[in-house]
Design a protein around this motif. Structure first.
Motif, PDB file in Angstrom:
ATOM      1  N   VAL A  22       0.829  -1.200   0.000  1.00  0.00           N
ATOM      2  CA  VAL A  22       0.000   0.000   0.000  1.00  0.00           C
ATOM      3  C   VAL A  22       0.862   1.249   0.000  1.00  0.00           C
ATOM      4  O   VAL A  22       0.548   2.257  -0.621  1.00  0.00           O
ATOM      5  N   SER A  23       2.022   1.200   0.686  1.00  0.00           N
ATOM      6  CA  SER A  23       2.857   2.390   0.799  1.00  0.00           C
ATOM      7  C   SER A  23       3.439   2.817  -0.539  1.00  0.00           C
ATOM      8  O   SER A  23       3.810   3.980  -0.704  1.00  0.00           O
ATOM      9  N   VAL A  24       3.521   1.899  -1.529  1.00  0.00           N
ATOM     10  CA  VAL A  24       4.066   2.305  -2.809  1.00  0.00           C
ATOM     11  C   VAL A  24       2.991   2.786  -3.767  1.00  0.00           C
ATOM     12  O   VAL A  24       3.297   3.255  -4.859  1.00  0.00           O
ATOM     13  N   PHE A  25       1.737   2.647  -3.375  1.00  0.00           N
ATOM     14  CA  PHE A  25       0.682   3.172  -4.229  1.00  0.00           C
ATOM     15  C   PHE A  25       0.762   4.688  -4.211  1.00  0.00           C
ATOM     16  O   PHE A  25       1.023   5.309  -3.215  1.00  0.00           O
ATOM     17  N   VAL A  26       0.498   5.302  -5.341  1.00  0.00           N
ATOM     18  CA  VAL A  26       0.642   6.746  -5.442  1.00  0.00           C
ATOM     19  C   VAL A  26      -0.457   7.440  -4.662  1.00  0.00           C
ATOM     20  O   VAL A  26      -1.551   6.945  -4.550  1.00  0.00           O
ATOM     21  N   LEU A  27      -0.124   8.603  -4.089  1.00  0.00           N
ATOM     22  CA  LEU A  27      -0.981   9.291  -3.158  1.00  0.00           C
ATOM     23  C   LEU A  27      -2.052  10.101  -3.845  1.00  0.00           C
ATOM     24  O   LEU A  27      -1.933  10.411  -5.000  1.00  0.00           O
ATOM     25  N   ALA A  28      -3.102  10.462  -3.098  1.00  0.00           N
ATOM     26  CA  ALA A  28      -4.222  11.059  -3.779  1.00  0.00           C
ATOM     27  C   ALA A  28      -4.926  12.167  -3.046  1.00  0.00           C
ATOM     28  O   ALA A  28      -4.707  12.383  -1.908  1.00  0.00           O
ATOM     29  N   ALA A  29      -5.913  12.809  -3.701  1.00  0.00           N
ATOM     30  CA  ALA A  29      -6.744  13.892  -3.182  1.00  0.00           C
ATOM     31  C   ALA A  29      -7.853  14.397  -4.092  1.00  0.00           C
ATOM     32  O   ALA A  29      -7.825  14.125  -5.230  1.00  0.00           O
ATOM     33  N   THR A  30      -8.954  15.204  -3.750  1.00  0.00           N
ATOM     34  CA  THR A  30     -10.202  15.460  -4.502  1.00  0.00           C
ATOM     35  C   THR A  30     -10.592  16.856  -4.925  1.00  0.00           C
ATOM     36  O   THR A  30     -10.350  17.733  -4.202  1.00  0.00           O
ATOM     37  N   ILE A  74     -23.724  -6.482  -2.231  1.00  0.00           N
ATOM     38  CA  ILE A  74     -22.284  -6.653  -2.071  1.00  0.00           C
ATOM     39  C   ILE A  74     -21.618  -6.444  -3.432  1.00  0.00           C
ATOM     40  O   ILE A  74     -22.029  -7.026  -4.435  1.00  0.00           O
ATOM     41  N   TRP A  75     -20.586  -5.604  -3.436  1.00  0.00           N
ATOM     42  CA  TRP A  75     -19.920  -5.200  -4.667  1.00  0.00           C
ATOM     43  C   TRP A  75     -18.416  -5.416  -4.537  1.00  0.00           C
ATOM     44  O   TRP A  75     -17.839  -5.183  -3.473  1.00  0.00           O
ATOM     45  N   SER A  76     -17.779  -5.836  -5.617  1.00  0.00           N
ATOM     46  CA  SER A  76     -16.348  -6.163  -5.573  1.00  0.00           C
ATOM     47  C   SER A  76     -15.533  -5.240  -6.468  1.00  0.00           C
ATOM     48  O   SER A  76     -16.008  -4.767  -7.502  1.00  0.00           O
ATOM     49  N   ASN A  77     -14.294  -5.006  -6.051  1.00  0.00           N
ATOM     50  CA  ASN A  77     -13.317  -4.295  -6.866  1.00  0.00           C
ATOM     51  C   ASN A  77     -12.136  -5.227  -7.096  1.00  0.00           C
ATOM     52  O   ASN A  77     -11.180  -5.241  -6.317  1.00  0.00           O
ATOM     53  N   ASN A  78     -12.219  -6.033  -8.140  1.00  0.00           N
ATOM     54  CA  ASN A  78     -11.140  -6.957  -8.462  1.00  0.00           C
ATOM     55  C   ASN A  78     -10.498  -6.630  -9.803  1.00  0.00           C
ATOM     56  O   ASN A  78      -9.880  -7.482 -10.431  1.00  0.00           O
ATOM     57  N   THR A  79     -10.626  -5.369 -10.220  1.00  0.00           N
ATOM     58  CA  THR A  79     -10.044  -4.971 -11.498  1.00  0.00           C
ATOM     59  C   THR A  79      -8.524  -5.080 -11.476  1.00  0.00           C
ATOM     60  O   THR A  79      -7.889  -4.838 -10.446  1.00  0.00           O
ATOM     61  N   ALA A  80      -7.964  -5.461 -12.600  1.00  0.00           N
ATOM     62  CA  ALA A  80      -6.505  -5.499 -12.746  1.00  0.00           C
ATOM     63  C   ALA A  80      -5.992  -4.278 -13.496  1.00  0.00           C
ATOM     64  O   ALA A  80      -4.783  -4.150 -13.725  1.00  0.00           O
ATOM     65  N   THR A  81      -6.883  -3.373 -13.879  1.00  0.00           N
ATOM     66  CA  THR A  81      -6.461  -2.154 -14.571  1.00  0.00           C
ATOM     67  C   THR A  81      -5.582  -1.328 -13.641  1.00  0.00           C
ATOM     68  O   THR A  81      -5.949  -1.084 -12.494  1.00  0.00           O
ATOM     69  N   PRO A  82      -4.423  -0.877 -14.090  1.00  0.00           N
ATOM     70  CA  PRO A  82      -3.534  -0.110 -13.207  1.00  0.00           C
ATOM     71  C   PRO A  82      -4.105   1.268 -12.882  1.00  0.00           C
ATOM     72  O   PRO A  82      -4.870   1.830 -13.664  1.00  0.00           O
ATOM     73  N   LEU A  83      -3.744   1.785 -11.718  1.00  0.00           N
ATOM     74  CA  LEU A  83      -4.184   3.110 -11.330  1.00  0.00           C
ATOM     75  C   LEU A  83      -3.727   4.150 -12.344  1.00  0.00           C
ATOM     76  O   LEU A  83      -4.521   4.949 -12.846  1.00  0.00           O
ATOM     77  N   GLN A  84      -2.433   4.146 -12.657  1.00  0.00           N
ATOM     78  CA  GLN A  84      -1.866   5.084 -13.627  1.00  0.00           C
ATOM     79  C   GLN A  84      -1.536   4.362 -14.930  1.00  0.00           C
ATOM     80  O   GLN A  84      -1.208   3.172 -14.929  1.00  0.00           O
ATOM     81  N   ARG A  85      -1.586   5.082 -16.034  1.00  0.00           N
ATOM     82  CA  ARG A  85      -1.265   4.496 -17.338  1.00  0.00           C
ATOM     83  C   ARG A  85       0.227   4.215 -17.427  1.00  0.00           C
ATOM     84  O   ARG A  85       1.051   5.135 -17.274  1.00  0.00           O
ATOM     85  N   PRO A  86       0.613   2.965 -17.666  1.00  0.00           N
ATOM     86  CA  PRO A  86       2.039   2.647 -17.793  1.00  0.00           C
ATOM     87  C   PRO A  86       2.671   3.354 -18.979  1.00  0.00           C
ATOM     88  O   PRO A  86       1.990   3.707 -19.960  1.00  0.00           O
ATOM     89  N   ALA A  87       3.976   3.562 -18.899  1.00  0.00           N
ATOM     90  CA  ALA A  87       4.701   4.233 -19.977  1.00  0.00           C
ATOM     91  C   ALA A  87       4.527   3.498 -21.305  1.00  0.00           C
ATOM     92  O   ALA A  87       4.498   4.116 -22.373  1.00  0.00           O
ATOM     93  N   SER A 159      -5.792   2.613 -17.759  1.00  0.00           N
ATOM     94  CA  SER A 159      -5.623   3.232 -16.439  1.00  0.00           C
ATOM     95  C   SER A 159      -6.986   3.442 -15.804  1.00  0.00           C
ATOM     96  O   SER A 159      -7.997   3.617 -16.501  1.00  0.00           O
ATOM     97  N   LEU A 160      -7.001   3.430 -14.475  1.00  0.00           N
ATOM     98  CA  LEU A 160      -8.216   3.803 -13.752  1.00  0.00           C
ATOM     99  C   LEU A 160      -8.432   5.309 -13.813  1.00  0.00           C
ATOM    100  O   LEU A 160      -9.565   5.780 -13.784  1.00  0.00           O
ATOM    101  N   ARG A 168      -2.422   9.839 -15.743  1.00  0.00           N
ATOM    102  CA  ARG A 168      -1.357   9.904 -14.736  1.00  0.00           C
ATOM    103  C   ARG A 168      -1.751  10.851 -13.606  1.00  0.00           C
ATOM    104  O   ARG A 168      -2.463  11.833 -13.824  1.00  0.00           O
ATOM    105  N   ILE A 169      -1.275  10.554 -12.400  1.00  0.00           N
ATOM    106  CA  ILE A 169      -1.483  11.454 -11.274  1.00  0.00           C
ATOM    107  C   ILE A 169      -0.707  12.743 -11.536  1.00  0.00           C
ATOM    108  O   ILE A 169       0.448  12.703 -11.985  1.00  0.00           O
ATOM    109  N   PRO A 170      -1.308  13.916 -11.288  1.00  0.00           N
ATOM    110  CA  PRO A 170      -0.614  15.183 -11.541  1.00  0.00           C
ATOM    111  C   PRO A 170       0.656  15.306 -10.695  1.00  0.00           C
ATOM    112  O   PRO A 170       0.809  14.632  -9.665  1.00  0.00           O
TER     113      PRO A 170
END
Length: 357
Positions: A22-30, A74-87, A159-160, A168-170
């Protein structure tokens, strides 16, 4: 039967080093313009409305007794789509049918050969792409095998993140870069439990929780005045007023912030503020403003749109969309005791490391 066992059993397990992932996931805000969210969310809603209108001939949006869309279940989030678009997918927001078929074959091969940790979050797609930045999960100790891992869902999106358009995250602000630059890593290990992440201490995985493929199930309950979102990880229950009441005073802070909801047509919109500095916010400050928009787009899919806005961390707001799928599985208690049992060993090992580096 085997598929059911995989799903239910893995969701009751705990990966001791989950905090490292979790610590390597990129950080976020709204946030952004409009009463609760940015224009991009409105564009997403327009897409939802268009898609929903094409289904009206054979599907009617279910409603509760008070007339609101019925999101319960009950709803699931099992997507394999990456958060950010890979290079490797720069400038490309969707895979071709041929690419998707090839990646699905590769993902199936990895499932049969990898430990469960290496298939979580973005690690699965990193391996599919042979990403040089891939780092083994629990390389030193290993982890559960993939028998305990729920099936991941791979679709054509790259990407998600849907805004910014580059997926990509700004960039971080100068203040955020300085803030993280002031944190010096310690080689001595934790001095006490308070130095470990909240999830490793079995306290919370944070709100909103975006982790996919690991106990990533949510149950929604509705009344005329409240919505409850129960997340499987550490069985956190968010009780969200939707009766028009104001947020708590800004001096009242909570680990999961203060959430207020309202109906925007057929979409449930939730704004959360008033976090604590120690909240699990993916690196954003306690002043982050997070907006979630939840829309039932067909009998099997909730479209979950999340926008993060923290001008102290990011140069602009950013938005992601997760398609959450209906699940017939029951949710079991996520007891999260392995981290508790391991605490004595974690701290004792840190002391030994100081004496014998």
């Amino acid at each position: 039967m085997e598929s059911t066992v995989k799903t239910v059993s893995f969701r009751r397990a705990f990966l001791p080093a989950m905090g490292a992932l979790v610590s390597v996931f990129v950080l976020a805000a709204t946030a952004g313009s409009g009463p609760l969210g940015p224009a991009r969310a409105s564009e997403t809603e327009a897409t939802v409305s268009s898609r929903a209108s094409t289904q009206e001939s054979n599907w009617t949006l279910p409603r509760t007794l008070d007339g609101q869309p019925d999101l319960q279940g009950i709803w699931s989030n099992n997507t394999a789509t990456p958060l950010q678009r890979p290079a490797a997918f720069e400038g490309k927001d969707a895979l071709t049918d041929e690419e998707l078929a090839e990646f699905r074959v590769r993902a199936a091969e990895l499932r049969d050969s990898e430990q469960a940790g290496n298939l979580l979050g973005d690690l699965l797609i990193q391996q599919v792409l042979d990403d040089p930045n891939f780092r083994e999960f629990d390389a030193g100790t290993g982890n559960y095998n993939s028998f305990w891992l729920v099936e991941r869902e791979l679709d054509a999106r790259t990407s998600l993140i849907i805004d910014p358009p580059n997926g990509r995250i700004p960039p971080m602000t100068a203040g955020a870069l300085a803030r993280f630059g002031d944190v010096s890593p310690s080689n001595d290990g934790p001095a006490g439990p308070e130095n470990l992440p909240l999830n490793e201490r079995c306290i919370t995985f944070g709100v909103p929780n975006l982790l996919a493929g690991y106990n990533s199930y949510f149950q929604i309950f509705q009344t005329p005045g409240h919505v409850v979102i129960l997340q499987e990880l550490i069985h956190d229950a968010r009780i969200i007023p939707i009766d028009g009441r104001a947020h708590l005073d800004s001096t009242v802070r909570q680990l999961h912030g203060d959430s207020r909801g309202r109906w925007d047509g057929n979409t449930l919109e939730i704004e959360t503020t008033n976090y604590l500095p120690q909240s699990s916010l993916r690196g954003a400050t306690e002043n982050v403003r997070i907006v979630e928009r939840i829309t039932l787009v067909d009998p099997e899919t909730l479209e979950y749109v999340v926008t993060y806005d923290d001008h102290n961390t990011w140069t602009q707001p950013w938005t992601l969309m997760i398609p959450m799928k209906k699940s017939d599985d029951a949710m079991f208690e996520y007891a999260c005791h392995e981290g508790n049992y391991a605490m004595e060993g974690i701290l004792a090992g840190a002391r030994v490391k100081i004496v014998s580096p």
